[in-house]
Scaffold this active site. Structure first.
Site, PDB file in Angstrom:
ATOM      1  N   SER A 111       0.848  -1.198   0.000  1.00 26.27           N
ATOM      2  CA  SER A 111       0.000   0.000   0.000  1.00 26.27           C
ATOM      3  C   SER A 111       0.877   1.239   0.000  1.00 26.27           C
ATOM      4  CB  SER A 111      -0.870   0.036   1.254  1.00 26.27           C
ATOM      5  OG  SER A 111      -0.156   0.572   2.351  1.00 26.27           O
ATOM      6  N   ASP A 112       0.341   2.371  -0.380  1.00 22.21           N
ATOM      7  CA  ASP A 112       1.079   3.608  -0.176  1.00 22.21           C
ATOM      8  C   ASP A 112       0.939   3.999   1.304  1.00 22.21           C
ATOM      9  OD1 ASP A 112       2.632   5.813  -0.497  1.00 22.21           O
ATOM     10  OD2 ASP A 112       1.549   6.635  -2.205  1.00 22.21           O
ATOM     11  N   TYR A 113       1.663   5.027   1.662  1.00 26.42           N
ATOM     12  CA  TYR A 113       1.797   5.451   3.053  1.00 26.42           C
ATOM     13  C   TYR A 113       0.428   5.719   3.692  1.00 26.42           C
ATOM     14  CZ  TYR A 113       4.371   7.628   6.867  1.00 26.42           C
ATOM     15  OH  TYR A 113       4.922   7.922   8.078  1.00 26.42           O
ATOM     16  N   ALA A 125      -2.290   4.366   3.252  1.00 21.46           N
ATOM     17  CA  ALA A 125      -3.436   4.310   2.330  1.00 21.46           C
ATOM     18  C   ALA A 125      -4.517   3.343   2.802  1.00 21.46           C
ATOM     19  CB  ALA A 125      -2.973   3.942   0.925  1.00 21.46           C
TER      20      ALA A 125
END
Ligand code: BGC
Length: 721
Positions: free
Chosen positions: A263-265, A267
């Site tokens: 996942s992104d930060y 997210a």
């Protein structure tokens, strides 16, 4: 380890240990470092508990931290599963090369690869196992601050350069500790956020998504990228990290991606803020269902995944598949045998900023710069007795741009340093004049700048955007030069018409007013460590500018989003220079075309194009057509030219772009030299996504041209049968 050994390791793990493999923490929770974190921290949980089970960390600074993190974890983990260490190495680690948007302007995939190769070496020595690179979000809106991280508005460039980065970074064998795994990001269409605002939602037809935004991610996966990061934005209503169509259907099923999704930060946690998850537990469930393997930072998995499995809301098989993918990546990187991998303080010392790396960074900066305007005052004579160097970027080291290591700017060569190295006898009058801060109205320094301009033979006026004003979370609604810079330019140019503007910025600015008054403009973007040397060499003609815009420079914000490969309308404006007729597709107050078109860029020499020839008049499926064009260097200086091939499908079942770059090649020509540049056109290049979302080619007439966008020349047609 063999696959069987990995499988039995997986089976030996407790539920909590399995979940741990899917948890990524900030290194800063375990060691002191100064890396910037780009979002809210997860709930602060006892670090010892996390350290025992966690599978990976991000944002650490150097080899000694990498080793400390790994050793600390291995000492605590009863199963002794090494950590994956991840870092954003976007445009170099310690030796910083130009921002990706700049490298896009080189139109040179091999230069991109050379830069990535240097970053690979420095990253491996630093102890990086995975880099969150390449970022290949096609972007057509300069308001978006992250446009600096991508190579281009054109998916072909993003695809080719992204793939070049993957190959250079991962090498042939990831087991080799000199090679680093790539995480391609941000899947998908993060660059199409509404109104150019970061993190904003994206609504796109599947056809345009597939045609414009997906190809570059796919190209990076075809080149072997081992990880994928879903984007922050919602796509057609569902945030990417929970978007089952995007993740399961397209990525895993259609493209067959078997690697790790991270996942992104934060997210996963943001699924709650988006309003599609009830709470953090629900968010963890949604992300798992969409096949997101690792939860970056938010601890949604750490806190809730085991319960979700116990309750049967997430199957243990799904958990096992995710964990196995993570363990397989660790195994492929050779971490079980060699957990400290490439981390090596001695190598760091030897590689960081070494002459060979500086040379690559300097060359890359030179070849990424775009000469936008030159009324004949460039190159400057090295014999000038006195030059004025004016502007907020006249003396600063802040020339490396966002997404560089903390303090990377301290290694940057300034303009005065670069100029003095080439013209030691020239006296430099240096004045800042004003700041580049958004909203700053302080004019008090302009008088002194004007005095310096008057006293000098010529002026180098260094303007732009502050490094921190482009990048993540840095959207702008105005694209003019911030603060009083335009006023500074007006007064300085009035005082001394021999003024060259040098720009340092991260996004396509609207330079309409500047262009009217400046005799010469050199767009340097953020060139990185060797900024001052590269700029000076270009200004004094030691290097010949050869960059071409990989993104259109608009006249005004009102034209955005814009792309050179625009679709035709039923009422196109009769001609680019014609008076606007009210009932055609045009603006009443500004032309349709950008100020500087995609593919445009000047040189100190003069390249002439002639005789574009096709070896056949027809093309059939399976066949190929050879296109040749003659390019001659008619000037006095040696130089490089990016030769561009454009196509137009004259009639199709859906509206097609009026011009589309289908290939490019960079050639070097000595003065007087001529080259025959050859391209091969095959049927797959003619394909597009039709109304029913099938990737097809249709028979008909196609036009091929060279030149650059909006200025196509030497057009020839062929029939596709
Ligand atoms: C960015 C990513 C980056 C991640 C880790 C996020 O804020 O969107 O591009 O890889 O942080 O630093």
């Amino acid at each position: 380890m063999t696959k069987e050994q990995l499988q039995s390791l997986l089976e030996s793990l407790t539920l909590e240990e399995k979940v741990g493999q899917l948890v990524q923490c900030n290194a800063g929770q375990f060691i002191k470092n100064q890396m910037e974190i780009t979002g809210p921290e997860g709930e602060m949980l006892p670090a010892e508990d996390l350290n025992r089970v966690m599978g990976s960390v991000l944002t650490f600074e150097d080899a000694s931290q990498a080793k400390a993190l790994q050793e600390k974890h291995l000492a605590a983990d009863p199963k002794k599963i090494p950590l994956l260490l991840m870092l954003d190495v976007i445009h170099g680690l310690r030796t910083t090369y130009p921002i990706p948007l700049a490298i896009g302007c080189s139109f040179d995939d091999s230069l991109m690869a050379e830069c990535a190769d240097m970053a690979r070496k420095e990253s491996a020595a630093c102890g990086v196992h995975v880099t969150f690179n390449p970022m290949v979000d096609t972007a057509r809106d300069g308001r978006w601050g992250r446009i600096m991280e991508t190579n281009s508005e054109e998916p072909l460039i993003n695809s080719r350069m992204g793939a070049a980065v993957v190959r250079a970074t991962q090498g042939e064998d990831l087991g080799n500790p000199e090679n680093v795994a790539c995480c391609v990001k941000h899947y998908a269409a993060y660059g199409a956020g509404e109104a150019g605002r970061d993190y904003n939602g994206v609504e796109l037809s599947e056809r345009i998504l597939r045609e414009t935004y997906l190809p570059a991610y796919k190209a990076c996966l075809d080149a072997g990228a081992r990880l994928v990061m879903p984007s922050f934005n919602s796509l057609n209503g569902v945030p990417s990290v929970a978007n089952k169509w995007l993740m399961n259907k397209v990525l895993r099923e259609e493209w067959g991606f078997g690697g790790v999704v991270i996942s992104d930060y934060d997210a996963v946690g943001e699924l709650v803020t988006h309003g599609v998850a009830e709470d953090l537990k629900d968010a963890a469930r949604l992300a798992m269902e969409a096949g997101c393997d690792i939860d970056m930072v938010k601890n949604a998995y750490y806190l809730h995944l085991a319960d979700l499995v116990r309750e049967g809301a997430v199957s243990e098989e799904a958990l096992d598949r995710a964990v196995f993918r993570v363990l397989s990546l660790k195994n492929e990187l050779g971490l079980f045998e060699n957990p400290l991998r490439g981390a090596d303080e001695e190598k760091e010392k030897a590689l960081y900023l070494c002459p060979a790396h500086r040379e690559i960074a300097r060359r890359a900066a030179e070849e990424s710069a775009v000469l936008l305007k030159n009324d004949g005052i460039l190159p400057l004579p090295r014999t000038a007795r006195r030059l004025a160097l004016i502007g907020p970027f006249a003396e600063t080291q802040h020339l490396v741009g966002f997404w560089s290591r903390p303090g990377a700017w301290k290694d940057a060569v300034t303009l005065p340093e670069g100029i003095r190295a080439l013209a030691p006898d020239t006296e430099l009058l240096i004045e800042t004049g004003c700041s580049a801060a958004i909203g700053d109205t302080d004019e008090s320094g302009i008088m002194k700048a004007v005095a310096a301009a008057r006293a000098a033979e010529a002026v180098i006026l260094a303007l732009g955007e502050k490094e921190d004003d482009s990048g993540e979370g840095r959207s702008r609604a105005e694209l003019t030069l911030p603060g009083m810079q335009l006023e500074l330019a007006r007064r300085v140019i009035e005082a001394n018409p021999h003024t060259v503007v040098v720009l340092f910025n991260g996004r396509p600015l609207a330079l309409t007013k500047l262009e009217k008054i400046a005799p010469a403009i050199l767009e340097m973007w953020y060139p990185g460590t060797e900024a001052g040397n590269a700029a000076a060499r270009l200004l004094f003609g030691e290097a010949n500018p050869c960059g071409k815009l990989s993104v259109s420079l608009p006249r005004s914000v009102g034209q955005l989003p814009m792309s050179y490969s625009r679709m035709n309308t039923g009422r196109p404006k009769p001609g680019p220079d014609s008076q606007a007729f009210p009932f055609s597709s045009c603006y009443l107050d500004t032309p349709n075309l950008p100020l500087y078109s995609f593919g445009y860029g000047l040189s100190y020499t003069d390249f002439a194009y002639s005789s574009l020839t096709l070896d056949r008049e027809t093309l059939e499926k399976g066949g190929s057509l050879t296109v040749t064009v003659t390019v001659a260097n008619r000037g006095q200086a040696a130089g490089k030219e990016a030769v561009q091939l454009y196509m137009r499908d004259l009639k199709a079942s859906v509206v097609r772009p009026v011009q589309q770059l289908i290939d490019y090649k960079k050639v070097f020509l000595a003065p007087g030299e001529t080259a025959r540049v050859t391209f091969t056109v095959t049927e797959p290049q003619l394909r597009f996504w039709n109304f029913d979302c099938e990737f097809v080619s249709e028979p008909g007439t196609f036009a091929l041209s060279t030149g650059f966008a909006d200025h196509l020349i030497l057009t020839k047609t062929f029939e596709f049968l």
